[in-house]
Structure formats: C-alpha cells, structure tokens
Enzyme design. Sequence first.
Site, short mmCIF file in Angstrom:
data_model
loop_
_atom_site.label_atom_id
_atom_site.label_comp_id
_atom_site.label_asym_id
_atom_site.label_seq_id
_atom_site.Cartn_x
_atom_site.Cartn_y
_atom_site.Cartn_z
N GLY A 45 0.82 -1.22 0.00
CA GLY A 45 0.00 0.00 0.00
C GLY A 45 0.84 1.26 0.00
CB CYS A 46 3.77 2.29 2.00
SG CYS A 46 2.94 2.27 3.61
CB THR A 47 5.03 0.30 -2.92
OG1 THR A 47 5.99 -0.16 -1.98
CG2 THR A 47 5.65 0.37 -4.30
CB ALA A 50 5.64 6.09 -2.43
#
Length: 156
Positions: A45-47, A50
Amino acid sequence: MQTLTAGTPAPDFTLLNQEGEPVSLNDFKGKKVLAYFYPKAMTPGCTVQACGLRDSKAELDALNVVVLGISIDPVKRLPKFIERDNLNFTLLSDEDHAVAEQFGVWGEKKFMGKVYDGLHRISFLINEEGMIEHVFNKFKTKDHHDVVLNYLNENQ
C-alpha cells in the site's frame, strides 16, 4: 488520538531524511507542503501511494507543493525505498514517532484481530505560512495523489 485539523498551525519539526541530513518544516516557508504519513516503506500500500505521488511530481511542482513522506522507518531503510521505486521526493524518519504524535496520527490500530499502536495513513497540506490547510484522511492508497491534486486544483 487527536488528529490536527485544518486552520491550526503545523508543528515545526526536524527529522532526518534518507541521507541522514536534518530537514525542517521551516525550510519550506513560502511553499505548500504535503506531509504524508505512511506506515512502512516498501510495503504494497505504501509503495502504491508513493508511486502515485512520484508520478504527479510535475503537477505538484507547478502548484508550488513539496512532498515529504514521513514514516517510523529507520533512516537506513529510506534510501532503499527511494532507489527501488525511483521516488523523487524526500522521505523522513520519525523512528520515535514524536512528530506523528504531534500531528495526532500515532494511535491504536486494529489488524487481523490484533490491537496495537501504529502510524495512521493521514496527509496534511500545510500552506505557505505553516498552517494546516487541509487534512486528507479518506482515500485509497492508489487514489491518494488524485485526491490531493483535485483538492489543490479546486482551491487555487
């Protein structure tokens, strides 16, 4: 958890970036800052979140917005995330979650039946004078950049 709201001053902070250099919110007076808190570098999710911001950099630059990604990852993990995903903005390490607590994004979370303290995925648009202009707390990771850009384009 008492998350800061629009109209309140953003806490001035100094954190270490991916190169171990101190970066302060104060360094960006005269620009808008999107301070986005994300739980952990290099997770799915963070990738996605970003990479959406990475791909929107030209539009954000044109709107005078600097992106600062803040997580509790140690400094040494941040360059790996930047390199792996060709990120084109600054990542900051808030390992002791002191800044997250100031913004009110550190608190109880639930995942797979477990309750624990962690970093909530919330973003703050800080205006040129250091005031919180808008809080983004309802979005999907893949749409985060669109939600931010839509807000910016509607409120110029």
